[in-house]
Design an enzyme around this catalytic site. Structure first.
Site, short mmCIF file in Angstrom:
data_model
loop_
_atom_site.label_atom_id
_atom_site.label_comp_id
_atom_site.label_asym_id
_atom_site.label_seq_id
_atom_site.Cartn_x
_atom_site.Cartn_y
_atom_site.Cartn_z
N CYS A 32 0.81 -1.23 0.00
CA CYS A 32 0.00 0.00 0.00
C CYS A 32 0.84 1.27 0.00
CB CYS A 32 -0.94 0.01 1.20
SG CYS A 32 -0.12 0.11 2.80
N CYS A 49 3.16 -2.99 6.21
CA CYS A 49 2.62 -2.16 7.30
C CYS A 49 2.02 -3.05 8.39
CB CYS A 49 1.56 -1.20 6.76
SG CYS A 49 0.18 -2.01 5.92
N HIS A 56 -0.83 -5.48 6.28
CA HIS A 56 -0.21 -6.26 5.21
C HIS A 56 0.92 -7.16 5.71
CE1 HIS A 56 -2.00 -3.16 2.31
NE2 HIS A 56 -2.59 -4.30 2.08
N HIS A 86 8.08 -17.34 6.96
CA HIS A 86 7.79 -15.90 7.13
C HIS A 86 7.02 -15.64 8.42
CE1 HIS A 86 8.95 -15.33 2.84
NE2 HIS A 86 8.41 -16.54 2.72
N CYS A 99 6.71 -12.83 16.58
CA CYS A 99 6.48 -14.09 15.88
C CYS A 99 4.98 -14.32 15.75
CB CYS A 99 7.11 -15.26 16.64
SG CYS A 99 6.76 -16.88 15.90
N CYS A 102 3.82 -17.75 17.34
CA CYS A 102 3.70 -17.66 18.81
C CYS A 102 2.70 -16.59 19.22
CB CYS A 102 5.06 -17.34 19.43
SG CYS A 102 6.34 -18.57 19.11
N CYS A 172 -5.40 1.15 22.95
CA CYS A 172 -5.89 2.54 22.92
C CYS A 172 -6.33 2.99 24.30
CB CYS A 172 -7.03 2.68 21.92
SG CYS A 172 -8.42 1.55 22.19
N HIS A 499 -13.31 1.92 20.90
CA HIS A 499 -12.01 2.58 20.77
C HIS A 499 -11.96 3.78 21.71
CE1 HIS A 499 -8.30 3.85 18.91
NE2 HIS A 499 -8.82 5.01 18.55
#
Length: 551
Positions: A32, A49, A56, A86, A99, A102, A172, A499
Protein backbone atom coordinates in the site's frame (compact mmCIF):
# COMPACT_ATOMS: atom_id res chain seq x y z
CA UNK A 1 9.01 -15.03 25.34
CA UNK A 2 11.51 -17.57 24.00
CA UNK A 3 10.52 -18.32 20.40
CA UNK A 4 11.41 -21.79 19.02
CA UNK A 5 11.00 -20.71 15.36
CA UNK A 6 13.90 -18.30 14.99
CA UNK A 7 16.59 -20.71 13.75
CA UNK A 8 14.42 -21.98 10.90
CA UNK A 9 13.02 -18.58 9.90
CA UNK A 10 15.81 -16.07 10.45
CA UNK A 11 18.68 -17.13 8.23
CA UNK A 12 19.38 -14.00 6.21
CA UNK A 13 22.68 -12.50 5.18
CA UNK A 14 23.19 -8.84 6.04
CA UNK A 15 23.57 -7.08 2.72
CA UNK A 16 22.80 -3.39 2.28
CA UNK A 17 21.54 -3.97 -1.25
CA UNK A 18 18.82 -6.28 0.12
CA UNK A 19 17.24 -3.54 2.25
CA UNK A 20 15.23 -0.52 1.04
CA UNK A 21 16.93 2.85 0.94
CA UNK A 22 16.49 5.50 3.60
CA UNK A 23 15.70 5.39 7.29
CA UNK A 24 14.02 2.10 8.38
CA UNK A 25 11.38 4.00 10.38
CA UNK A 26 10.21 5.66 7.15
CA UNK A 27 10.24 2.59 4.88
CA UNK A 28 7.07 2.08 2.85
CA UNK A 29 4.84 -0.97 2.73
CA UNK A 30 5.46 -2.92 -0.49
CA UNK A 31 1.68 -3.28 -0.98
CA UNK A 32 0.00 0.00 0.00
CA UNK A 33 3.10 2.27 0.11
CA UNK A 34 2.19 3.54 3.59
CA UNK A 35 5.17 4.57 5.72
CA UNK A 36 3.26 4.20 8.99
CA UNK A 37 4.29 1.31 11.27
CA UNK A 38 6.67 -0.51 8.86
CA UNK A 39 7.67 -4.11 9.70
CA UNK A 40 10.36 -6.08 7.88
CA UNK A 41 10.03 -9.85 7.39
CA UNK A 42 13.22 -11.57 8.56
CA UNK A 43 12.77 -14.36 6.05
CA UNK A 44 12.52 -12.39 2.79
CA UNK A 45 13.25 -8.79 3.94
CA UNK A 46 10.01 -7.51 2.42
CA UNK A 47 8.52 -4.50 4.22
CA UNK A 48 4.83 -4.35 5.10
CA UNK A 49 2.62 -2.16 7.30
CA UNK A 50 1.43 -3.21 10.75
CA UNK A 51 -1.96 -4.58 11.71
CA UNK A 52 -3.27 -1.15 12.73
CA UNK A 53 -2.53 0.42 9.37
CA UNK A 54 -3.59 -2.02 6.66
CA UNK A 55 -2.28 -5.26 8.25
CA UNK A 56 -0.21 -6.26 5.21
CA UNK A 57 2.55 -7.71 7.43
CA UNK A 58 0.06 -10.14 8.92
CA UNK A 59 -1.40 -10.82 5.47
CA UNK A 60 2.12 -11.65 4.24
CA UNK A 61 2.43 -14.29 7.00
CA UNK A 62 -1.04 -15.73 6.28
CA UNK A 63 -0.30 -15.97 2.56
CA UNK A 64 2.86 -17.95 3.31
CA UNK A 65 0.85 -20.39 5.44
CA UNK A 66 -1.69 -20.97 2.68
CA UNK A 67 1.15 -21.80 0.28
CA UNK A 68 2.55 -24.36 2.73
CA UNK A 69 -0.77 -26.10 3.34
CA UNK A 70 -1.96 -25.87 -0.27
CA UNK A 71 0.63 -28.22 -1.77
CA UNK A 72 -0.16 -31.57 -3.40
CA UNK A 73 0.53 -34.44 -1.05
CA UNK A 74 1.71 -34.82 2.51
CA UNK A 75 5.36 -35.28 1.54
CA UNK A 76 5.47 -31.94 -0.23
CA UNK A 77 3.89 -30.27 2.79
CA UNK A 78 6.49 -31.80 5.10
CA UNK A 79 9.30 -30.54 2.85
CA UNK A 80 7.84 -27.05 2.82
CA UNK A 81 7.32 -27.14 6.60
CA UNK A 82 11.09 -27.45 6.97
CA UNK A 83 11.60 -24.27 5.00
CA UNK A 84 11.10 -20.76 6.33
CA UNK A 85 7.49 -19.68 6.62
CA UNK A 86 7.79 -15.90 7.13
CA UNK A 87 6.77 -16.16 10.78
CA UNK A 88 9.08 -13.53 12.25
CA UNK A 89 9.18 -9.80 11.59
CA UNK A 90 10.83 -6.76 13.18
CA UNK A 91 9.41 -3.32 13.94
CA UNK A 92 11.50 -0.89 11.89
CA UNK A 93 11.18 1.85 14.53
CA UNK A 94 11.58 0.11 17.90
CA UNK A 95 13.45 -2.99 16.57
CA UNK A 96 11.14 -5.25 18.60
CA UNK A 97 10.72 -8.78 17.27
CA UNK A 98 7.35 -10.50 16.79
CA UNK A 99 6.48 -14.09 15.88
CA UNK A 100 3.07 -14.69 14.29
CA UNK A 101 3.10 -18.40 15.10
CA UNK A 102 3.70 -17.66 18.81
CA UNK A 103 1.53 -14.53 18.57
CA UNK A 104 3.89 -12.71 20.91
CA UNK A 105 6.95 -10.49 21.09
CA UNK A 106 10.26 -12.37 21.19
CA UNK A 107 13.37 -11.84 23.32
CA UNK A 108 15.79 -14.60 22.26
CA UNK A 109 18.09 -14.79 19.23
CA UNK A 110 19.33 -17.43 16.79
CA UNK A 111 22.44 -19.44 17.58
CA UNK A 112 24.44 -17.23 15.21
CA UNK A 113 22.95 -13.98 16.51
CA UNK A 114 21.13 -13.02 13.30
CA UNK A 115 18.50 -10.94 15.10
CA UNK A 116 21.05 -8.72 16.83
CA UNK A 117 22.92 -8.27 13.53
CA UNK A 118 19.69 -7.09 11.86
CA UNK A 119 19.04 -4.66 14.71
CA UNK A 120 22.54 -3.22 14.47
CA UNK A 121 22.22 -2.87 10.71
CA UNK A 122 18.85 -1.12 10.92
CA UNK A 123 20.22 1.18 13.58
CA UNK A 124 23.21 2.04 11.40
CA UNK A 125 20.87 2.80 8.47
CA UNK A 126 18.76 5.02 10.72
CA UNK A 127 21.87 6.97 11.77
CA UNK A 128 23.48 7.19 8.34
CA UNK A 129 24.22 10.67 6.92
CA UNK A 130 21.73 10.09 4.10
CA UNK A 131 18.92 9.16 6.51
CA UNK A 132 19.70 12.11 8.78
CA UNK A 133 19.72 14.43 5.73
CA UNK A 134 16.34 13.11 4.57
CA UNK A 135 14.81 13.54 8.04
CA UNK A 136 16.12 17.10 8.21
CA UNK A 137 14.73 17.83 4.75
CA UNK A 138 11.35 16.35 5.69
CA UNK A 139 11.17 18.47 8.85
CA UNK A 140 12.04 21.54 6.81
CA UNK A 141 9.26 20.78 4.33
CA UNK A 142 6.81 20.19 7.17
CA UNK A 143 7.75 23.45 8.86
CA UNK A 144 7.15 25.32 5.57
CA UNK A 145 3.84 23.63 4.85
CA UNK A 146 0.63 25.73 4.86
CA UNK A 147 -0.66 23.83 7.92
CA UNK A 148 2.52 24.50 9.87
CA UNK A 149 2.47 28.19 8.88
CA UNK A 150 -1.15 28.41 10.01
CA UNK A 151 -0.24 26.90 13.37
CA UNK A 152 2.60 29.35 13.84
CA UNK A 153 0.45 32.32 12.83
CA UNK A 154 -2.10 31.27 15.44
CA UNK A 155 0.53 30.80 18.14
CA UNK A 156 0.32 27.03 17.82
CA UNK A 157 3.88 26.13 16.93
CA UNK A 158 3.89 23.85 19.96
CA UNK A 159 1.59 21.53 17.99
CA UNK A 160 4.68 20.14 16.29
CA UNK A 161 5.90 18.85 19.65
CA UNK A 162 2.70 16.89 20.40
CA UNK A 163 3.46 13.22 19.89
CA UNK A 164 1.26 10.18 19.31
CA UNK A 165 1.51 6.69 20.81
CA UNK A 166 1.49 3.54 18.73
CA UNK A 167 -1.27 1.04 19.25
CA UNK A 168 0.40 -2.25 20.24
CA UNK A 169 -2.79 -4.26 19.90
CA UNK A 170 -6.01 -2.86 21.40
CA UNK A 171 -3.91 -0.62 23.68
CA UNK A 172 -5.89 2.54 22.92
CA UNK A 173 -7.19 2.42 26.52
CA UNK A 174 -3.61 2.84 27.77
CA UNK A 175 -2.69 5.46 25.17
CA UNK A 176 -5.68 7.65 26.06
CA UNK A 177 -4.81 7.60 29.77
CA UNK A 178 -1.10 8.26 29.15
CA UNK A 179 -1.85 11.22 26.89
CA UNK A 180 -4.27 12.63 29.46
CA UNK A 181 -1.77 12.29 32.31
CA UNK A 182 0.99 13.82 30.17
CA UNK A 183 -1.07 17.00 29.83
CA UNK A 184 -1.37 17.38 33.61
CA UNK A 185 1.70 19.56 33.93
CA UNK A 186 2.50 19.13 37.62
CA UNK A 187 2.19 15.34 37.28
CA UNK A 188 4.29 14.94 34.12
CA UNK A 189 6.94 17.46 35.25
CA UNK A 190 7.55 15.52 38.46
CA UNK A 191 8.29 12.29 36.59
CA UNK A 192 10.34 13.94 33.85
CA UNK A 193 12.58 15.54 36.47
CA UNK A 194 13.31 12.20 38.17
CA UNK A 195 16.80 10.77 37.53
CA UNK A 196 17.03 7.69 35.35
CA UNK A 197 17.10 4.38 37.23
CA UNK A 198 19.69 1.73 36.26
CA UNK A 199 17.82 -1.57 36.55
CA UNK A 200 20.36 -3.90 34.96
CA UNK A 201 23.98 -4.74 35.51
CA UNK A 202 26.66 -7.06 34.18
CA UNK A 203 26.27 -8.33 30.62
CA UNK A 204 22.88 -6.66 30.10
CA UNK A 205 24.00 -3.21 31.27
CA UNK A 206 23.57 -0.55 28.61
CA UNK A 207 21.49 -2.74 26.30
CA UNK A 208 18.03 -1.84 25.23
CA UNK A 209 15.29 -3.91 26.85
CA UNK A 210 12.94 -5.39 24.26
CA UNK A 211 9.30 -6.27 24.73
CA UNK A 212 9.02 -9.65 26.43
CA UNK A 213 7.36 -11.40 29.33
CA UNK A 214 10.16 -13.85 30.15
CA UNK A 215 12.42 -11.70 32.30
CA UNK A 216 12.31 -11.51 36.08
CA UNK A 217 10.20 -9.01 38.00
CA UNK A 218 13.30 -7.40 39.51
CA UNK A 219 14.21 -5.96 36.11
CA UNK A 220 11.19 -3.66 35.78
CA UNK A 221 10.19 -0.27 37.13
CA UNK A 222 6.84 1.28 36.29
CA UNK A 223 8.06 4.71 37.43
CA UNK A 224 11.12 4.55 35.17
CA UNK A 225 9.19 3.46 32.09
CA UNK A 226 6.52 6.11 32.67
CA UNK A 227 9.27 8.71 33.08
CA UNK A 228 10.79 7.75 29.72
CA UNK A 229 7.39 7.70 28.01
CA UNK A 230 6.46 11.17 29.30
CA UNK A 231 9.86 12.52 28.23
CA UNK A 232 9.32 11.21 24.70
CA UNK A 233 5.79 12.66 24.55
CA UNK A 234 7.03 16.11 25.54
CA UNK A 235 10.13 16.06 23.31
CA UNK A 236 8.06 15.38 20.22
CA UNK A 237 9.23 13.79 16.99
CA UNK A 238 8.33 13.02 13.39
CA UNK A 239 6.86 9.60 14.24
CA UNK A 240 4.73 8.19 17.04
CA UNK A 241 6.41 6.69 20.09
CA UNK A 242 6.02 2.97 20.76
CA UNK A 243 5.28 2.35 24.48
CA UNK A 244 6.16 -1.34 24.28
CA UNK A 245 8.60 -1.22 27.22
CA UNK A 246 5.96 0.37 29.43
CA UNK A 247 3.34 -2.12 28.28
CA UNK A 248 5.75 -4.94 29.12
CA UNK A 249 5.99 -3.62 32.70
CA UNK A 250 2.19 -3.38 32.84
CA UNK A 251 2.00 -7.05 31.87
CA UNK A 252 4.47 -7.90 34.61
CA UNK A 253 2.84 -6.13 37.53
CA UNK A 254 -0.82 -6.02 36.41
CA UNK A 255 -1.72 -9.56 35.29
CA UNK A 256 -5.32 -8.66 34.45
CA UNK A 257 -4.06 -6.42 31.62
CA UNK A 258 -1.99 -9.10 29.88
CA UNK A 259 -2.85 -9.87 26.31
CA UNK A 260 -4.25 -7.71 23.56
CA UNK A 261 -7.96 -7.61 24.37
CA UNK A 262 -9.72 -4.28 24.92
CA UNK A 263 -9.66 -3.05 28.53
CA UNK A 264 -11.49 -0.41 30.52
CA UNK A 265 -9.55 2.88 30.54
CA UNK A 266 -10.80 3.93 33.99
CA UNK A 267 -9.85 0.62 35.56
CA UNK A 268 -6.40 0.86 33.97
CA UNK A 269 -5.93 4.39 35.31
CA UNK A 270 -6.77 3.26 38.86
CA UNK A 271 -4.34 0.34 38.70
CA UNK A 272 -1.66 2.56 37.18
CA UNK A 273 -1.94 5.24 39.87
CA UNK A 274 -2.07 2.62 42.61
CA UNK A 275 1.13 0.89 41.47
CA UNK A 276 2.91 4.19 40.86
CA UNK A 277 2.06 5.21 44.42
CA UNK A 278 3.39 1.96 45.86
CA UNK A 279 6.60 2.04 43.88
CA UNK A 280 7.26 5.69 44.74
CA UNK A 281 7.02 4.74 48.39
CA UNK A 282 10.22 2.80 47.75
CA UNK A 283 9.02 -0.69 48.56
CA UNK A 284 8.71 -2.17 45.06
CA UNK A 285 11.42 -3.68 42.83
CA UNK A 286 14.22 -2.11 44.87
CA UNK A 287 14.05 1.09 42.82
CA UNK A 288 14.37 4.12 45.09
CA UNK A 289 13.04 7.46 43.98
CA UNK A 290 13.36 10.91 45.55
CA UNK A 291 10.81 11.63 48.22
CA UNK A 292 8.15 14.16 47.34
CA UNK A 293 7.88 17.18 49.64
CA UNK A 294 4.48 16.71 51.22
CA UNK A 295 2.46 19.86 51.99
CA UNK A 296 0.93 20.14 55.49
CA UNK A 297 -2.62 19.76 54.15
CA UNK A 298 -1.93 16.73 51.99
CA UNK A 299 -4.09 13.65 52.24
CA UNK A 300 -2.74 10.92 54.47
CA UNK A 301 -4.17 7.82 52.89
CA UNK A 302 -5.02 5.02 55.24
CA UNK A 303 -6.75 1.72 54.85
CA UNK A 304 -7.74 1.29 58.50
CA UNK A 305 -11.43 1.84 57.82
CA UNK A 306 -13.33 -0.55 55.56
CA UNK A 307 -13.87 0.89 52.10
CA UNK A 308 -17.44 1.58 51.05
CA UNK A 309 -18.50 1.78 47.46
CA UNK A 310 -20.35 4.89 46.40
CA UNK A 311 -23.65 3.09 46.71
CA UNK A 312 -22.93 2.49 50.41
CA UNK A 313 -22.08 -1.21 50.19
CA UNK A 314 -18.84 -2.71 51.49
CA UNK A 315 -16.42 -3.56 48.70
CA UNK A 316 -14.49 -6.86 48.95
CA UNK A 317 -10.77 -6.22 48.74
CA UNK A 318 -9.19 -8.84 46.52
CA UNK A 319 -5.45 -9.04 46.71
CA UNK A 320 -3.89 -6.54 44.32
CA UNK A 321 -7.25 -5.33 43.02
CA UNK A 322 -8.88 -1.94 43.44
CA UNK A 323 -12.56 -1.46 44.22
CA UNK A 324 -14.56 -1.76 41.05
CA UNK A 325 -16.65 1.26 41.96
CA UNK A 326 -13.68 3.59 41.79
CA UNK A 327 -13.68 6.90 43.62
CA UNK A 328 -12.15 5.47 46.80
CA UNK A 329 -8.46 5.20 47.46
CA UNK A 330 -7.44 1.99 49.18
CA UNK A 331 -3.73 2.85 49.14
CA UNK A 332 -1.83 2.63 52.40
CA UNK A 333 1.22 4.49 53.63
CA UNK A 334 2.78 7.91 53.25
CA UNK A 335 1.88 10.49 50.63
CA UNK A 336 3.46 10.52 47.17
CA UNK A 337 3.01 12.65 44.08
CA UNK A 338 -0.03 10.52 43.22
CA UNK A 339 -1.95 11.25 46.43
CA UNK A 340 -0.59 14.80 46.64
CA UNK A 341 -2.03 15.66 43.20
CA UNK A 342 -5.09 13.41 42.86
CA UNK A 343 -5.92 12.79 46.52
CA UNK A 344 -9.07 14.25 48.06
CA UNK A 345 -11.27 13.33 51.02
CA UNK A 346 -15.00 12.58 51.18
CA UNK A 347 -17.16 12.66 54.30
CA UNK A 348 -19.74 9.88 54.27
CA UNK A 349 -22.72 10.63 56.54
CA UNK A 350 -25.21 7.87 57.40
CA UNK A 351 -28.25 8.65 59.61
CA UNK A 352 -30.47 6.02 61.20
CA UNK A 353 -34.12 6.87 60.50
CA UNK A 354 -35.30 5.08 63.67
CA UNK A 355 -33.15 6.56 66.44
CA UNK A 356 -31.44 9.41 64.61
CA UNK A 357 -27.89 8.17 65.23
CA UNK A 358 -25.42 9.78 62.83
CA UNK A 359 -22.30 7.99 61.61
CA UNK A 360 -19.49 9.85 59.89
CA UNK A 361 -16.61 8.35 57.99
CA UNK A 362 -13.83 10.00 56.02
CA UNK A 363 -12.85 8.28 52.79
CA UNK A 364 -9.84 9.32 50.71
CA UNK A 365 -10.30 9.21 46.93
CA UNK A 366 -8.25 9.56 43.76
CA UNK A 367 -11.28 10.05 41.50
CA UNK A 368 -15.04 10.34 41.79
CA UNK A 369 -17.31 7.96 39.87
CA UNK A 370 -20.55 9.71 38.98
CA UNK A 371 -23.81 8.09 37.88
CA UNK A 372 -25.67 9.62 34.97
CA UNK A 373 -29.17 10.24 36.45
CA UNK A 374 -31.88 7.87 35.22
CA UNK A 375 -34.10 10.63 33.88
CA UNK A 376 -31.48 11.40 31.23
CA UNK A 377 -30.84 7.81 30.12
CA UNK A 378 -34.02 7.17 28.14
CA UNK A 379 -33.59 7.07 24.38
CA UNK A 380 -36.09 9.19 22.50
CA UNK A 381 -37.65 8.40 19.15
CA UNK A 382 -36.75 10.58 16.19
CA UNK A 383 -40.20 12.20 16.16
CA UNK A 384 -40.01 13.11 19.86
CA UNK A 385 -38.83 16.50 21.02
CA UNK A 386 -35.39 16.48 22.64
CA UNK A 387 -35.52 16.45 26.42
CA UNK A 388 -33.42 18.49 28.84
CA UNK A 389 -29.63 18.15 28.49
CA UNK A 390 -27.80 16.30 31.24
CA UNK A 391 -25.02 18.42 32.75
CA UNK A 392 -22.03 17.63 34.89
CA UNK A 393 -23.73 19.50 37.71
CA UNK A 394 -26.66 17.03 37.48
CA UNK A 395 -24.21 14.15 37.92
CA UNK A 396 -22.44 15.82 40.85
CA UNK A 397 -25.74 16.61 42.55
CA UNK A 398 -26.89 13.02 42.10
CA UNK A 399 -23.65 11.90 43.76
CA UNK A 400 -23.90 14.24 46.77
CA UNK A 401 -27.69 14.48 47.28
CA UNK A 402 -29.29 12.92 50.35
CA UNK A 403 -30.70 9.48 49.52
CA UNK A 404 -32.54 6.81 51.45
CA UNK A 405 -30.91 3.40 51.37
CA UNK A 406 -33.15 0.58 50.20
CA UNK A 407 -33.80 -2.79 51.85
CA UNK A 408 -30.69 -4.34 50.34
CA UNK A 409 -28.50 -1.64 51.92
CA UNK A 410 -29.82 -1.48 55.49
CA UNK A 411 -27.41 0.25 57.86
CA UNK A 412 -26.15 -1.57 60.96
CA UNK A 413 -27.04 0.92 63.72
CA UNK A 414 -24.82 0.52 66.78
CA UNK A 415 -27.44 2.08 69.06
CA UNK A 416 -30.37 -0.02 67.79
CA UNK A 417 -28.10 -3.09 67.58
CA UNK A 418 -29.62 -4.13 64.25
CA UNK A 419 -29.93 -3.09 60.63
CA UNK A 420 -32.23 -0.14 60.14
CA UNK A 421 -33.49 2.13 57.42
CA UNK A 422 -31.16 5.07 56.97
CA UNK A 423 -30.12 7.94 54.74
CA UNK A 424 -26.73 8.59 53.19
CA UNK A 425 -25.01 11.74 51.96
CA UNK A 426 -21.54 12.54 50.63
CA UNK A 427 -19.68 15.80 51.24
CA UNK A 428 -16.29 16.76 49.85
CA UNK A 429 -14.11 17.40 52.88
CA UNK A 430 -10.98 18.23 50.85
CA UNK A 431 -10.63 18.90 47.13
CA UNK A 432 -7.59 17.60 45.23
CA UNK A 433 -5.25 19.62 43.03
CA UNK A 434 -6.45 17.58 40.04
CA UNK A 435 -10.09 16.53 40.13
CA UNK A 436 -10.71 13.36 38.13
CA UNK A 437 -14.38 12.71 37.35
CA UNK A 438 -15.41 9.34 35.93
CA UNK A 439 -18.85 9.15 34.31
CA UNK A 440 -20.27 5.66 34.82
CA UNK A 441 -21.26 4.86 31.26
CA UNK A 442 -21.26 1.08 31.66
CA UNK A 443 -23.88 -0.75 33.73
CA UNK A 444 -25.15 -4.29 34.08
CA UNK A 445 -28.60 -5.27 32.85
CA UNK A 446 -29.39 -8.97 33.27
CA UNK A 447 -26.26 -10.62 31.86
CA UNK A 448 -25.08 -7.76 29.67
CA UNK A 449 -22.96 -4.71 30.39
CA UNK A 450 -24.54 -1.92 28.40
CA UNK A 451 -23.27 1.54 27.64
CA UNK A 452 -25.06 4.77 28.56
CA UNK A 453 -24.66 6.97 25.50
CA UNK A 454 -26.24 10.10 27.03
CA UNK A 455 -24.40 13.30 26.23
CA UNK A 456 -23.26 15.10 29.41
CA UNK A 457 -22.54 18.81 29.08
CA UNK A 458 -19.39 19.86 30.93
CA UNK A 459 -17.57 23.20 31.38
CA UNK A 460 -14.16 23.90 29.90
CA UNK A 461 -13.44 26.54 32.53
CA UNK A 462 -14.69 27.50 35.95
CA UNK A 463 -16.16 24.24 37.30
CA UNK A 464 -17.45 25.47 40.66
CA UNK A 465 -17.16 22.83 43.42
CA UNK A 466 -18.02 25.14 46.33
CA UNK A 467 -21.58 23.79 46.64
CA UNK A 468 -20.29 20.27 47.34
CA UNK A 469 -17.81 21.22 50.08
CA UNK A 470 -18.42 20.24 53.69
CA UNK A 471 -17.15 23.62 54.96
CA UNK A 472 -17.07 26.03 51.99
CA UNK A 473 -16.47 29.03 54.23
CA UNK A 474 -13.07 27.62 55.22
CA UNK A 475 -11.89 27.10 51.62
CA UNK A 476 -9.41 29.58 50.18
CA UNK A 477 -10.82 32.02 47.58
CA UNK A 478 -11.05 30.54 44.08
CA UNK A 479 -9.67 27.20 45.30
CA UNK A 480 -12.98 25.57 44.45
CA UNK A 481 -12.73 26.54 40.76
CA UNK A 482 -11.36 24.05 38.24
CA UNK A 483 -10.39 24.22 34.56
CA UNK A 484 -10.51 21.28 32.17
CA UNK A 485 -7.17 19.90 30.97
CA UNK A 486 -7.98 16.47 29.47
CA UNK A 487 -10.90 14.26 28.41
CA UNK A 488 -11.01 10.52 27.69
CA UNK A 489 -13.72 9.42 25.23
CA UNK A 490 -14.97 5.90 24.53
CA UNK A 491 -16.30 5.29 21.01
CA UNK A 492 -18.46 2.22 20.47
CA UNK A 493 -21.18 0.25 22.23
CA UNK A 494 -19.45 -1.94 24.82
CA UNK A 495 -16.65 -1.87 27.38
CA UNK A 496 -14.92 -4.86 25.77
CA UNK A 497 -14.98 -3.29 22.31
CA UNK A 498 -14.85 0.10 20.67
CA UNK A 499 -12.01 2.58 20.77
CA UNK A 500 -10.57 5.17 23.17
CA UNK A 501 -9.23 8.60 22.25
CA UNK A 502 -8.32 11.63 24.35
CA UNK A 503 -8.42 15.40 24.17
CA UNK A 504 -5.68 17.32 25.94
CA UNK A 505 -4.85 20.97 26.50
CA UNK A 506 -1.22 21.96 26.12
CA UNK A 507 0.09 25.51 26.20
CA UNK A 508 -3.37 26.92 25.59
CA UNK A 509 -4.24 24.74 22.60
CA UNK A 510 -6.45 21.64 22.43
CA UNK A 511 -5.26 18.45 20.71
CA UNK A 512 -7.01 15.22 19.80
CA UNK A 513 -4.91 12.13 20.56
CA UNK A 514 -5.96 9.09 18.53
CA UNK A 515 -3.13 6.60 19.06
CA UNK A 516 -0.43 7.56 16.52
CA UNK A 517 -2.40 10.51 15.14
CA UNK A 518 -2.36 13.89 16.90
CA UNK A 519 -4.41 16.75 15.47
CA UNK A 520 -5.05 20.31 16.56
CA UNK A 521 -8.70 20.85 17.43
CA UNK A 522 -11.07 23.54 18.64
CA UNK A 523 -12.90 24.02 21.95
CA UNK A 524 -16.22 23.58 20.14
CA UNK A 525 -15.21 20.03 19.21
CA UNK A 526 -14.07 19.17 22.73
CA UNK A 527 -17.32 20.23 24.42
CA UNK A 528 -19.35 18.06 22.03
CA UNK A 529 -17.52 14.88 23.08
CA UNK A 530 -19.36 12.22 25.08
CA UNK A 531 -16.85 12.24 27.92
CA UNK A 532 -15.93 9.11 29.88
CA UNK A 533 -13.23 10.59 32.16
CA UNK A 534 -12.70 14.31 32.81
CA UNK A 535 -9.52 15.79 34.31
CA UNK A 536 -9.85 19.21 35.94
CA UNK A 537 -6.92 21.15 37.44
CA UNK A 538 -7.29 23.51 40.37
CA UNK A 539 -7.25 27.10 39.21
CA UNK A 540 -4.05 28.82 40.29
CA UNK A 541 -3.73 32.43 41.38
CA UNK A 542 -2.18 33.30 38.01
CA UNK A 543 -5.11 31.91 36.03
CA UNK A 544 -7.45 34.44 34.47
CA UNK A 545 -10.69 34.48 36.51
CA UNK A 546 -12.89 33.35 33.62
CA UNK A 547 -15.92 31.20 34.34
CA UNK A 548 -17.54 29.03 31.69
CA UNK A 549 -21.28 29.46 31.34
CA UNK A 550 -21.78 25.75 30.63
CA UNK A 551 -22.48 23.49 33.60
Amino acid sequence: MECPHLNSNVCITIDSSSFPHGSPSSWCCSVCRSNKSPWVCLTCLNVHCGRYVNAHAKQHYEDSQSQVTGGAGQKRCEEQEKNAQHLVCMDCSSYSLFCYRCDDFVVNDTKLGHVQKVREHLRSLDNSPLAVHRRTKRKLLESNSPTSKLLKDNGGASALSAMGLRNLGNTCFMNAILQSLSNIQQFSCYFMELPAVALRSGKTAGRRMYHTRSQGDTSVSLVEELRKTLCYLWQGGPTAFSPDSLFYVVWKIMPSFRGYQQQDAHEFMRYLLDHLHRELQGGLNGAKHPALPVPPDSVKVSGDNPTLSQDGLPVPQDEGKLPAAGGKCCINGSSTVVTSIFGGVLQNEVNCLICGTESRKFDPFLDLSLDIPNQFRHKRAKDQEPGPTCTLRDCLCSFTDLEELDQAELYMCHRCKKRQKSTKKFWVQKLPKVLCLHLKRFHWTSYLRNKVTTYVEFPLRGLDMRGYLLQPEEALPDRWLYDLVAVVVHHGSGVGSGHYTAYGKREGRWYHFNDSTVTLTEEETVVKAKAYILFYTERSDKTTPETDTRR
